[in-house]
Design a protein around this motif. Structure first.
Motif: not given
Ligand code: F3S
Length: 106
Positions: A1-5, A9-16, A49-51, A94-95
């Motif tokens: 699987t892939h994992v959001v790390t 947190v506190r960014c949530k750019y949502t491009d993904c 994901c930009p970050v 926060w990024k």
């Protein structure tokens, strides 16, 4: 699987979420999780994901291993997100911060 790390947190750019072919992203108030039962390891979300928050499970660094089980747990109770939306208002601030685990709102 892939994992959001941590970087998410506190960014949530949502491009993904726009590129996921199996709609495996789940949305919480200030973080996204990937449902490991749905992810097919296609990796198309990684460059979106930009970050650089999304990693293959085997590449998650030692200090962020907790995020593997956390994605699985949070994905069970959070709703699906399939369309990009605006990042959180303080995302830029926060990024680059570290140790954001305690900031996650369930
Ligand atoms: Fe989070 Fe990056 Fe997606 S910040 S919401 S994993 S684009």
């Amino acid at each position: 699987t892939h994992v959001v790390t941590e970087a998410c947190v506190r960014c949530k750019y949502t491009d993904c979420v726009d590129v996921c072919p199996v709609d495996c992203f789940r949305e919480g108030p200030n973080f996204l999780a990937i449902d490991p039962d749905e992810c097919i390891d296609c990796a198309v979300c990684i460059p979106e994901c930009p970050v650089n928050a999304i990693l293959p499970e085997e590449d998650v660094p030692a200090d962020q291993q907790v995020y593997i089980q956390l994605n699985a747990d949070l994905a069970k109770s959070w709703p699906s997100i399939t369309k990009r939306k605006s990042p959180l208002p303080d995302a830029e601030e926060w990024k680059d911060r570290k140790n954001k685990l305690s900031e996650i709102v369930r």
